[in-house]
Write an enzyme that holds these catalytic residues in place. Structure first.
Site, PDB file in Angstrom:
ATOM      1  NE  ARG A 116      -3.444   5.450   6.267  1.00 16.65           N
ATOM      2  CZ  ARG A 116      -4.425   6.133   6.853  1.00 16.65           C
ATOM      3  NH1 ARG A 116      -5.125   7.009   6.172  1.00 16.65           N
ATOM      4  NH2 ARG A 116      -4.712   5.923   8.118  1.00 16.65           N
ATOM      5  CE  LYS A 181      -1.390  -2.436   7.685  1.00 12.61           C
ATOM      6  NZ  LYS A 181      -1.429  -0.989   7.827  1.00 12.61           N
ATOM      7  NE  ARG A 314      -4.731   3.508  16.450  1.00 13.14           N
ATOM      8  CZ  ARG A 314      -4.410   3.562  15.154  1.00 13.14           C
ATOM      9  NH1 ARG A 314      -5.262   3.105  14.250  1.00 13.14           N
ATOM     10  NH2 ARG A 314      -3.268   4.058  14.749  1.00 13.14           N
TER      11      ARG A 314
HETATM   12  P1  ATP Z   1      -4.093   3.403  10.480  1.00  9.11           P
HETATM   13  O1  ATP Z   1      -3.294   4.647  10.587  1.00  9.11           O
HETATM   14  O2  ATP Z   1      -5.016   3.363   9.338  1.00  9.11           O
HETATM   15  O3  ATP Z   1      -4.777   3.051  11.771  1.00  9.11           O
HETATM   16  P2  ATP Z   1      -1.776   1.645  10.638  1.00  9.11           P
HETATM   17  O4  ATP Z   1      -1.464   1.979  12.071  1.00  9.11           O
HETATM   18  O5  ATP Z   1      -1.731   0.221  10.244  1.00  9.11           O
HETATM   19  O6  ATP Z   1      -3.179   2.149  10.167  1.00  9.11           O
HETATM   20  P3  ATP Z   1      -0.519   2.453   8.239  1.00  9.11           P
HETATM   21  O7  ATP Z   1       0.168   3.715   7.851  1.00  9.11           O
HETATM   22  O8  ATP Z   1      -1.751   2.074   7.509  1.00  9.11           O
HETATM   23  O9  ATP Z   1      -0.781   2.501   9.781  1.00  9.11           O
HETATM   24  O10 ATP Z   1       0.505   1.228   8.045  1.00  9.11           O
HETATM   25  C1  ATP Z   1       1.845   1.361   8.445  1.00  9.11           C
HETATM   26  C2  ATP Z   1       2.048   0.594   9.738  1.00  9.11           C
HETATM   27  O11 ATP Z   1       1.891  -0.793   9.479  1.00  9.11           O
HETATM   28  C3  ATP Z   1       3.469   0.715  10.296  1.00  9.11           C
HETATM   29  O12 ATP Z   1       3.574   1.849  11.115  1.00  9.11           O
HETATM   30  C4  ATP Z   1       3.632  -0.583  11.075  1.00  9.11           C
HETATM   31  O13 ATP Z   1       3.096  -0.468  12.367  1.00  9.11           O
HETATM   32  C5  ATP Z   1       2.760  -1.555  10.303  1.00  9.11           C
HETATM   33  N1  ATP Z   1       3.550  -2.424   9.408  1.00  9.11           N
HETATM   34  C6  ATP Z   1       4.712  -2.189   8.760  1.00  9.11           C
HETATM   35  N2  ATP Z   1       5.094  -3.229   8.021  1.00  9.11           N
HETATM   36  C7  ATP Z   1       4.152  -4.177   8.187  1.00  9.11           C
HETATM   37  C8  ATP Z   1       3.971  -5.481   7.677  1.00  9.11           C
HETATM   38  N3  ATP Z   1       4.824  -6.051   6.819  1.00  9.11           N
HETATM   39  N4  ATP Z   1       2.864  -6.156   8.097  1.00  9.11           N
HETATM   40  C9  ATP Z   1       1.969  -5.621   8.943  1.00  9.11           C
HETATM   41  N5  ATP Z   1       2.084  -4.385   9.453  1.00  9.11           N
HETATM   42  C10 ATP Z   1       3.159  -3.668   9.073  1.00  9.11           C
HETATM   43  C1  BTN Z   2      -0.283   0.895   4.757  1.00 17.46           C
HETATM   44  O1  BTN Z   2      -0.926   0.009   5.350  1.00 17.46           O
HETATM   45  O2  BTN Z   2       0.082   1.939   5.296  1.00 17.46           O
HETATM   46  C2  BTN Z   2       0.036   0.706   3.305  1.00 17.46           C
HETATM   47  C3  BTN Z   2       1.209  -0.173   3.093  1.00 17.46           C
HETATM   48  C4  BTN Z   2       1.521  -0.301   1.617  1.00 17.46           C
HETATM   49  C5  BTN Z   2       2.780  -1.086   1.364  1.00 17.46           C
HETATM   50  C6  BTN Z   2       2.984  -1.334  -0.093  1.00 17.46           C
HETATM   51  S1  BTN Z   2       4.258  -2.534  -0.397  1.00 17.46           S
HETATM   52  C7  BTN Z   2       4.189  -2.165  -2.102  1.00 17.46           C
HETATM   53  C8  BTN Z   2       4.078  -0.660  -2.206  1.00 17.46           C
HETATM   54  N1  BTN Z   2       5.375  -0.040  -2.113  1.00 17.46           N
HETATM   55  C9  BTN Z   2       5.503   0.726  -1.028  1.00 17.46           C
HETATM   56  O3  BTN Z   2       6.531   1.357  -0.717  1.00 17.46           O
HETATM   57  N2  BTN Z   2       4.361   0.706  -0.328  1.00 17.46           N
HETATM   58  C10 BTN Z   2       3.359  -0.131  -0.943  1.00 17.46           C
END
Ligand code: ATP
Ligand code: BTN
Length: 321
Positions: A116, A181, A314
């Site tokens: 996101r 996560k 959070r």
């Molecule tokens: P939210 O903003 O909803 O609290 P979040 O901090 O997990 O969620 P997202 O945008 O949902 O943010 O997910 C992207 C984030 O996930 C990245 O900034 C990184 O910290 C984490 N991330 C990236 N790749 C992976 C992965 N393969 N497995 C787990 N976490 C990952």
């Molecule tokens: C998140 O937690 O912010 C969402 C992560 C979504 C990752 C998947 S991997 C397959 C697809 N291709 C991308 O570039 N993003 C989503």
């Protein structure tokens, strides 16, 4: 690259001569290809004099034909790439070319996997599942309501079935085990949601990842939780089966039919949280979700529903209360 990878995927030794014969190239060309493979995928290839080359760890590669056949008559067109910028971006491009729908894009690795708000999704080669399903939406906004939450629910069901018992949801789009996560969902839209549009349902699931220096928050994977290495083809096929079931029911009944089930699987239900909305921080207690998937928070003596792509939740530690 794929043929060479397939030959090496068993984790056994293969001589340069043998690989050269199978690929129809010289031994020095094999060596060059192996170097290219290492630099493009980050895979570690061991060379032992007198025995040949082998991968440091055996690989399960994605198998387009198996994936296509495993879905029976369902008729999604399935695209499998070795390397792609983002499976979501590729699904969008295929939709723009008016390819047949629904279509599914998966890849061994993403060079620009996205989460996101432009965040990066870490996507190492052949370790995890990068899955994007493109659908046509012609039933108006109702068909989109709560859709990303519903997709999270289908992912959790699949994970439980495959041995990750502790998997649960964090509003709006995360799948966690405890605080770690394991998967994320990113929906992207093109067209006019009030009329005809397309949605790309992007799902990233950590399957066999055991180590990462890149992920900057607490994470886990299916293999770390279930204690076995998994075939990503099986994971993708089970995920598709659950998605088909949940998407069909969502089309008929809308998100309200899933609201209670979603809340049952919400790890932060009844928890004290801070909701971050830009520079605002709202403190409350999670009550649940409403019929369109908005988060219901008790704030003071009111219950307020929040929705929107800019929101992050959070957990508030007990000491902060
Ligand atoms: P939210 O903003 O909803 O609290 P979040 O901090 O997990 O969620 P997202 O945008 O949902 O943010 O997910 C992207 C984030 O996930 C990245 O900034 C990184 O910290 C984490 N991330 C990236 N790749 C992976 C992965 N393969 N497995 C787990 N976490 C990952
Ligand atoms: C998140 O937690 O912010 C969402 C992560 C979504 C990752 C998947 S991997 C397959 C697809 N291709 C991308 O570039 N993003 C989503």
């Amino acid at each position: 690259m794929r043929t060479l990878l397939k030959l090496l995927s068993d984790g056994e030794f293969h001589s340069g001569e043998d690989l050269g014969d199978k690929l129809g190239v010289s031994r020095s060309a094999v060596w060059k290809k192996l170097q290219q493979l290492e630099s493009e995928t980050g895979l570690e290839i061991h060379k032992v004099r007198g025995r040949g080359y082998r991968l440091a760890n055996p690989l399960f590669l994605l198998d387009q034909r198996w994936l296509q056949e495993s879905q029976g008559d369902a008729g999604w067109s399935i695209h499998v790439y070795d390397t792609i910028d983002s499976t979501n971006a590729e699904a969008m491009r295929l939709v723009a070319q008016e390819g047949s729908l629904p279509l599914l894009v998966t890849a061994e690795q993403q060079t620009a996997g996205r989460g996101r708000r432009g965040r990066k999704w870490v996507s190492p080669f052949a370790e995890n599942l990068y899955y994007s399903l493109a659908l046509r939406i012609d039933g108006g906004m109702r068909q989109l309501e709560g859709l990303s939450l519903l997709v999270g629910l289908a992912v959790v069901k699949m994970l439980r079935e495959m041995g990750v018992e502790g998997a649960g949801l964090k509003w709006p789009n995360d799948i966690l085990v405890g605080r770690r996560k394991l998967a994320g969902v990113l929906l992207e839209l093109t067209g006019d949601p009030a009329d005809v549009c397309h949605v790309v349902i992007g799902i990233g699931i950590n399957v066999n990842m055991r180590a990462s220096e890149e992920v900057d928050q607490s994470w886990t994977s299916m293999t770390l939780e279930a204690g076995v290495a998994l075939d990503r083809n099986q994971v993708a096929a089970r995920l598709s089966a659950y998605l088909k079931e949940y998407l069909a029911a969502h089309r008929q009944q809308g998100f309200s039919a899933f609201r209670a089930e979603w809340e049952l699987n919400h790890l932060w239900q009844n928890q004290p949280v801070t909701l971050l909305a830009g520079s605002n921080a709202i403190e409350g207690v999670v009550i649940g979700v409403d019929t369109v998937g908005a988060l219901r928070l008790r704030v003071g003596d009111q219950v307020i529903a929040y929705s929107g792509g800019e929101l992050s939740l959070r957990l508030r530690e007990q000491s902060e209360l």
